[in-house]
Design an enzyme around this catalytic site. Structure first.
Site, PDB file in Angstrom:
ATOM      1  N   GLU A 143      -1.920  -9.453  -2.848  1.00  0.00           N
ATOM      2  CA  GLU A 143      -0.544  -9.062  -2.179  1.00  0.00           C
ATOM      3  C   GLU A 143      -0.360  -9.016  -1.625  1.00  0.00           C
ATOM      4  O   GLU A 143      -1.265  -7.461  -0.971  1.00  0.00           O
ATOM      5  CB  GLU A 143       0.390  -8.821  -3.442  1.00  0.00           C
TER       6      GLU A 143
ATOM      7  N   GLU B  10       9.450  -7.283   4.930  1.00  0.00           N
ATOM      8  CA  GLU B  10      10.004  -6.797   4.166  1.00  0.00           C
ATOM      9  C   GLU B  10      11.009  -5.735   3.838  1.00  0.00           C
ATOM     10  O   GLU B  10      10.236  -4.845   4.446  1.00  0.00           O
ATOM     11  CB  GLU B  10       9.337  -6.694   2.514  1.00  0.00           C
TER      12      GLU B  10
END
Length: 318
Positions: A130, A135
């Site tokens: 990932e 974020e």
């Protein structure tokens, strides 16, 4: 003169060009896959399907932009899992590539946890890896770029990047899936990013590693191939500058940890990160879940507005 001759005698570093393979603008995102299952990160969220999102104006696509947002009008009924929101993923998966996102606005505010990330299409997670490019949570002002992998993928504390290393173990089973993360500069995330008109994020992945860049809208150093969405890009640090986050393959075998990835945009609330006691401290006194359920007007800024996403590969026909 001797110095010039010496410089010319040194072979130039070989940075490879990538050609435009896919462009996503406005209505192109309506062809993505819309997720409406439970949130893997345990958020106070109710992901809705495309028809519901469009009918409720949680997703708006035009010729020039795509907007996806949380509901900011209604209290959340006790029977629902959380505030209505949107999560989409690309039907195509990409391996070695450069992705460039032209972004006008990102979700912000207490309770929010937005992300632009890529993840193995084959899975199951964390197999295949990932990559989190954008974020953050709550009142953060600095973006966190990070990797989450199977075991035996690590980073050194000091490397050639502008950001600050937060953690060095990429293994998702370590420290509650913290991953190996790098903090970007201030206003790369949150209200400062939005007030400045957004900017551009780019991520390159290849056998040499994974690298991320950020340029604010008014940054005079943004490469013209990025700002203009040209048909080829060459992420040469001599032109693009030092990456904000660098994840070289010195202590992380690329081929065994990363395969073809789908691209995801989402917006969840609370959950494992935004709702954790350490992250929620500045947003109390109510619990994160109660705040999200009972304060719809606090989510007027909880939306993505995407000008364009471009994906470049070394063979655009694949």
């Amino acid at each position: 003169m001797l110095a010039l001759l010496f410089f010319l005698s040194v072979p130039a570093l070989a940075y490879e060009s990538y050609s435009l393979a896919d462009t996503f603008i406005g209505r192109d995102f309506l062809g993505w896959e819309w997720y409406n299952g439970s949130d893997p990160t345990h958020g106070t969220v109710n992901y809705v399907d495309q028809n519901t999102a469009v009918n409720l104006n949680l997703s708006v696509a035009s010729n020039t932009s795509f907007l996806m947002r949380a509901d900011y009008r209604e209290l959340v009924p006790p029977a629902e899992s959380g505030r209505k929101s949107v999560r989409i993923s690309s039907p195509l998966a990409y391996s070695d590539s450069v992705m460039v996102l032209d972004l006008w606005h990102m979700p912000t505010g207490c309770g929010t946890w937005p992300a632009w990330w890529t993840v193995s299409q084959a899975g199951p997670w964390p197999q295949g890896g990932e990559i989190d490019i954008i974020e953050g949570v709550n009142k953060n002002t600095q973006n966190l770029g990070s990797l989450h992998t199977t075991p035996n993928c690590n980073m050194t504390q000091t490397r050639n990047q502008r950001g600050q290393t937060v953690s060095t173990t990429c293994d998702a089973s370590f420290n509650y899936n913290q991953g190996c993360g790098v903090d970007f500069k201030p206003d790369s995330y949150g209200p400062g990013f939005n007030e400045g008109g957004g900017g551009w994020y780019a991520m390159q992945r290849s056998s040499c590693g994974i690298y991320m860049w950020f340029w604010a809208r008014n940054d005079t150093t943004v490469p013209i191939e990025v700002s203009q969405g040209l048909s080829t890009v060459n992420p040469d640090p001599r032109n693009w500058g030092t990456p904000d986050a660098a994840f070289p393959t010195d202590e992380c075998d690329y081929a065994s940890h990363f395969n073809a990835h789908s691209i995801i945009f989402d917006l969840t609330f609370c959950g494992d990160w935004a709702g954790s006691p350490s992250a929620w401290t500045d947003c109390g006194p109510s619990s994160c879940s109660d705040f999200v359920r009972n304060n719809p007007s606090n989510f007027t800024e909880a939306y993505w507005e995407i000008a364009a996403l471009r994906v470049y590969t070394q063979d655009p026909d694949v």
